[in-house]
Design an enzyme around this catalytic site. Structure first.
Site, PDB file in Angstrom:
ATOM      1  N   CYS A   1      39.660  37.073  37.471  1.00  0.00           N
ATOM      2  CA  CYS A   1      39.780  36.677  36.068  1.00  0.00           C
ATOM      3  C   CYS A   1      38.416  36.237  35.551  1.00  0.00           C
ATOM      4  O   CYS A   1      37.693  35.521  36.243  1.00  0.00           O
ATOM      5  CB  CYS A   1      40.769  35.512  35.969  1.00  0.00           C
ATOM      6  SG  CYS A   1      40.987  34.903  34.296  1.00  0.00           S
TER       7      CYS A   1
ATOM      8  N   HIS B   1      48.961  39.824  33.448  1.00  0.00           N
ATOM      9  CA  HIS B   1      47.900  38.813  33.643  1.00  0.00           C
ATOM     10  C   HIS B   1      47.472  38.237  32.291  1.00  0.00           C
ATOM     11  O   HIS B   1      47.319  37.026  32.144  1.00  0.00           O
ATOM     12  CB  HIS B   1      46.718  39.474  34.367  1.00  0.00           C
ATOM     13  CG  HIS B   1      45.528  38.579  34.555  1.00  0.00           C
ATOM     14  ND1 HIS B   1      45.121  38.104  35.780  1.00  0.00           N
ATOM     15  CD2 HIS B   1      44.637  38.079  33.653  1.00  0.00           C
ATOM     16  CE1 HIS B   1      44.051  37.335  35.629  1.00  0.00           C
ATOM     17  NE2 HIS B   1      43.731  37.312  34.345  1.00  0.00           N
ATOM     18  N   GLU B   2      47.300  39.116  31.302  1.00  0.00           N
ATOM     19  CA  GLU B   2      46.823  38.657  29.986  1.00  0.00           C
ATOM     20  C   GLU B   2      47.909  37.884  29.237  1.00  0.00           C
ATOM     21  O   GLU B   2      47.609  36.912  28.539  1.00  0.00           O
ATOM     22  CB  GLU B   2      46.320  39.837  29.161  1.00  0.00           C
ATOM     23  CG  GLU B   2      45.149  40.613  29.774  1.00  0.00           C
ATOM     24  CD  GLU B   2      43.959  39.748  30.169  1.00  0.00           C
ATOM     25  OE1 GLU B   2      43.761  38.675  29.561  1.00  0.00           O
ATOM     26  OE2 GLU B   2      43.239  40.126  31.105  1.00  0.00           O
TER      27      GLU B   2
ATOM     28  N   HIS C   1      47.846  34.433  30.224  1.00  0.00           N
ATOM     29  CA  HIS C   1      46.838  33.653  29.488  1.00  0.00           C
ATOM     30  C   HIS C   1      47.409  33.144  28.162  1.00  0.00           C
ATOM     31  O   HIS C   1      47.188  31.993  27.778  1.00  0.00           O
ATOM     32  CB  HIS C   1      45.603  34.507  29.184  1.00  0.00           C
ATOM     33  CG  HIS C   1      44.615  34.592  30.301  1.00  0.00           C
ATOM     34  ND1 HIS C   1      43.990  33.495  30.825  1.00  0.00           N
ATOM     35  CD2 HIS C   1      44.135  35.659  30.989  1.00  0.00           C
ATOM     36  CE1 HIS C   1      43.154  33.880  31.790  1.00  0.00           C
ATOM     37  NE2 HIS C   1      43.227  35.190  31.916  1.00  0.00           N
TER      38      HIS C   1
END
Ligand code: NI
Length: 168
Positions: free
Chosen positions: A103, A145-146, A149
Protein backbone atom coordinates in the site's frame (compact mmCIF):
# COMPACT_ATOMS: atom_id res chain seq x y z
CA UNK A 1 -0.64 17.94 -9.16
CA UNK A 2 1.34 15.35 -7.18
CA UNK A 3 0.09 15.38 -3.59
CA UNK A 4 1.63 14.09 -0.39
CA UNK A 5 0.37 10.58 0.38
CA UNK A 6 -0.84 10.11 3.96
CA UNK A 7 1.00 7.32 5.75
CA UNK A 8 -0.01 4.80 8.40
CA UNK A 9 -0.28 6.54 11.76
CA UNK A 10 -2.18 9.50 10.28
CA UNK A 11 -5.68 9.36 11.79
CA UNK A 12 -7.25 10.76 8.61
CA UNK A 13 -6.67 7.32 7.02
CA UNK A 14 -9.04 5.76 9.58
CA UNK A 15 -11.97 8.06 8.82
CA UNK A 16 -14.96 6.99 6.73
CA UNK A 17 -15.21 8.66 3.29
CA UNK A 18 -18.50 10.14 2.08
CA UNK A 19 -20.43 9.38 -1.10
CA UNK A 20 -20.04 11.75 -4.03
CA UNK A 21 -23.38 13.53 -4.43
CA UNK A 22 -25.21 13.92 -7.75
CA UNK A 23 -24.40 17.62 -8.14
CA UNK A 24 -20.68 16.94 -7.64
CA UNK A 25 -20.32 14.92 -10.84
CA UNK A 26 -18.82 16.88 -13.73
CA UNK A 27 -17.67 19.59 -11.31
CA UNK A 28 -14.24 21.24 -11.41
CA UNK A 29 -13.63 20.10 -7.83
CA UNK A 30 -14.15 16.45 -8.75
CA UNK A 31 -12.10 16.77 -11.95
CA UNK A 32 -9.25 18.42 -10.01
CA UNK A 33 -9.38 15.73 -7.33
CA UNK A 34 -9.17 12.98 -9.96
CA UNK A 35 -6.28 14.72 -11.74
CA UNK A 36 -4.37 15.00 -8.46
CA UNK A 37 -5.05 11.32 -7.71
CA UNK A 38 -3.82 10.24 -11.16
CA UNK A 39 -0.63 12.32 -10.84
CA UNK A 40 0.03 11.04 -7.31
CA UNK A 41 -0.68 7.36 -8.09
CA UNK A 42 1.46 7.30 -11.23
CA UNK A 43 4.32 9.15 -9.52
CA UNK A 44 4.37 6.49 -6.78
CA UNK A 45 3.90 3.54 -9.20
CA UNK A 46 0.66 2.60 -7.45
CA UNK A 47 -1.84 0.16 -8.96
CA UNK A 48 -4.65 1.99 -7.20
CA UNK A 49 -5.29 4.97 -4.97
CA UNK A 50 -8.20 6.32 -2.98
CA UNK A 51 -9.02 9.99 -2.37
CA UNK A 52 -8.50 9.61 1.38
CA UNK A 53 -4.84 8.85 0.73
CA UNK A 54 -4.39 12.46 -0.38
CA UNK A 55 -6.59 13.68 2.48
CA UNK A 56 -9.97 13.97 0.72
CA UNK A 57 -12.78 11.96 2.31
CA UNK A 58 -14.81 11.24 -0.81
CA UNK A 59 -15.68 7.77 -2.13
CA UNK A 60 -13.43 8.08 -5.18
CA UNK A 61 -10.71 5.61 -6.15
CA UNK A 62 -8.58 4.82 -9.18
CA UNK A 63 -7.35 1.52 -10.58
CA UNK A 64 -4.58 1.28 -13.18
CA UNK A 65 -1.94 -1.41 -13.70
CA UNK A 66 -0.02 -3.24 -16.36
CA UNK A 67 2.91 -5.64 -16.68
CA UNK A 68 5.40 -2.76 -16.47
CA UNK A 69 4.51 -1.93 -12.85
CA UNK A 70 7.74 -2.15 -10.81
CA UNK A 71 5.99 -2.78 -7.46
CA UNK A 72 4.24 -6.05 -8.42
CA UNK A 73 4.83 -8.90 -10.88
CA UNK A 74 2.47 -10.70 -13.27
CA UNK A 75 -0.41 -8.30 -12.78
CA UNK A 76 -1.91 -8.49 -16.23
CA UNK A 77 -3.49 -5.30 -17.45
CA UNK A 78 -6.34 -3.27 -15.99
CA UNK A 79 -7.35 -2.12 -19.47
CA UNK A 80 -6.39 1.49 -18.84
CA UNK A 81 -7.28 3.87 -16.06
CA UNK A 82 -10.61 3.39 -14.30
CA UNK A 83 -12.15 6.10 -12.15
CA UNK A 84 -14.41 4.40 -9.59
CA UNK A 85 -16.93 6.51 -7.66
CA UNK A 86 -19.39 5.34 -4.99
CA UNK A 87 -18.58 1.65 -5.53
CA UNK A 88 -20.82 -1.10 -4.15
CA UNK A 89 -19.65 -4.69 -4.02
CA UNK A 90 -21.29 -8.00 -3.32
CA UNK A 91 -19.52 -11.31 -2.78
CA UNK A 92 -20.77 -13.87 -5.33
CA UNK A 93 -19.55 -17.17 -3.82
CA UNK A 94 -17.28 -18.68 -1.15
CA UNK A 95 -14.10 -18.75 -3.22
CA UNK A 96 -11.22 -16.74 -1.75
CA UNK A 97 -7.64 -16.09 -2.81
CA UNK A 98 -4.42 -14.88 -1.22
CA UNK A 99 -2.19 -12.07 -2.43
CA UNK A 100 0.89 -10.38 -1.02
CA UNK A 101 -0.49 -6.84 -0.79
CA UNK A 102 1.27 -3.56 -0.30
CA UNK A 103 0.00 0.00 0.00
CA UNK A 104 1.27 3.48 -0.85
CA UNK A 105 0.23 4.53 2.68
CA UNK A 106 2.19 1.70 4.33
CA UNK A 107 5.63 2.17 2.77
CA UNK A 108 7.73 -0.94 2.06
CA UNK A 109 5.50 -3.35 4.01
CA UNK A 110 3.83 -6.28 2.26
CA UNK A 111 1.68 -9.03 3.71
CA UNK A 112 -0.67 -11.81 2.61
CA UNK A 113 -4.36 -10.87 2.60
CA UNK A 114 -7.16 -13.35 1.92
CA UNK A 115 -10.10 -11.83 0.07
CA UNK A 116 -13.15 -13.03 -1.88
CA UNK A 117 -12.07 -13.89 -5.43
CA UNK A 118 -15.26 -13.03 -7.29
CA UNK A 119 -17.37 -9.93 -6.88
CA UNK A 120 -20.42 -8.31 -8.31
CA UNK A 121 -19.87 -4.56 -8.46
CA UNK A 122 -21.46 -1.28 -9.42
CA UNK A 123 -19.85 2.14 -9.58
CA UNK A 124 -19.98 5.45 -11.40
CA UNK A 125 -17.26 7.08 -13.49
CA UNK A 126 -16.38 10.78 -13.36
CA UNK A 127 -19.22 11.65 -15.75
CA UNK A 128 -21.76 9.82 -13.61
CA UNK A 129 -22.10 6.86 -15.96
CA UNK A 130 -23.04 3.62 -14.18
CA UNK A 131 -20.86 0.54 -14.60
CA UNK A 132 -21.76 -2.92 -13.35
CA UNK A 133 -20.37 -6.38 -13.71
CA UNK A 134 -18.92 -9.52 -12.20
CA UNK A 135 -15.16 -10.06 -12.13
CA UNK A 136 -12.57 -12.38 -10.60
CA UNK A 137 -9.38 -10.77 -11.90
CA UNK A 138 -6.69 -8.82 -10.03
CA UNK A 139 -8.92 -5.80 -10.67
CA UNK A 140 -11.35 -6.82 -7.89
CA UNK A 141 -8.41 -7.40 -5.52
CA UNK A 142 -7.40 -3.76 -6.02
CA UNK A 143 -11.03 -2.67 -5.83
CA UNK A 144 -11.45 -4.34 -2.42
CA UNK A 145 -8.19 -2.85 -1.10
CA UNK A 146 -9.23 0.65 -2.20
CA UNK A 147 -12.80 0.32 -0.85
CA UNK A 148 -11.21 -0.63 2.47
CA UNK A 149 -9.44 2.76 2.36
CA UNK A 150 -12.81 4.49 1.83
CA UNK A 151 -14.01 2.67 4.95
CA UNK A 152 -10.93 3.67 6.97
CA UNK A 153 -9.32 0.22 6.86
CA UNK A 154 -5.67 -0.49 6.05
CA UNK A 155 -4.62 -3.85 4.56
CA UNK A 156 -2.31 -4.54 7.51
CA UNK A 157 -5.36 -5.10 9.72
CA UNK A 158 -6.51 -7.82 7.27
CA UNK A 159 -3.24 -9.77 7.34
CA UNK A 160 -4.28 -12.89 9.28
CA UNK A 161 -0.78 -14.35 9.58
CA UNK A 162 1.32 -11.44 10.80
CA UNK A 163 4.51 -13.42 10.09
CA UNK A 164 3.82 -12.75 6.38
CA UNK A 165 4.01 -9.00 7.04
CA UNK A 166 7.53 -8.14 5.94
CA UNK A 167 9.53 -5.22 4.60
CA UNK A 168 10.90 -5.38 1.11
NI1 NI B 1 -3.56 1.13 -0.12
Amino acid sequence: MIKKILVDGDERLLKLSEEVLAYEFNSKELDDLITDMIDTMRNANGVGISAVQIGVHKRVLLIEYNEENPRYENLGDSGGLQVVINPKIEVVDDEVCDYNEGCLSVPELYGVVTRPKRLKYTFFDAKGQLFEGVDDSFWVRVLQHEIDHLDGVLFTSRVADKSTLVKK
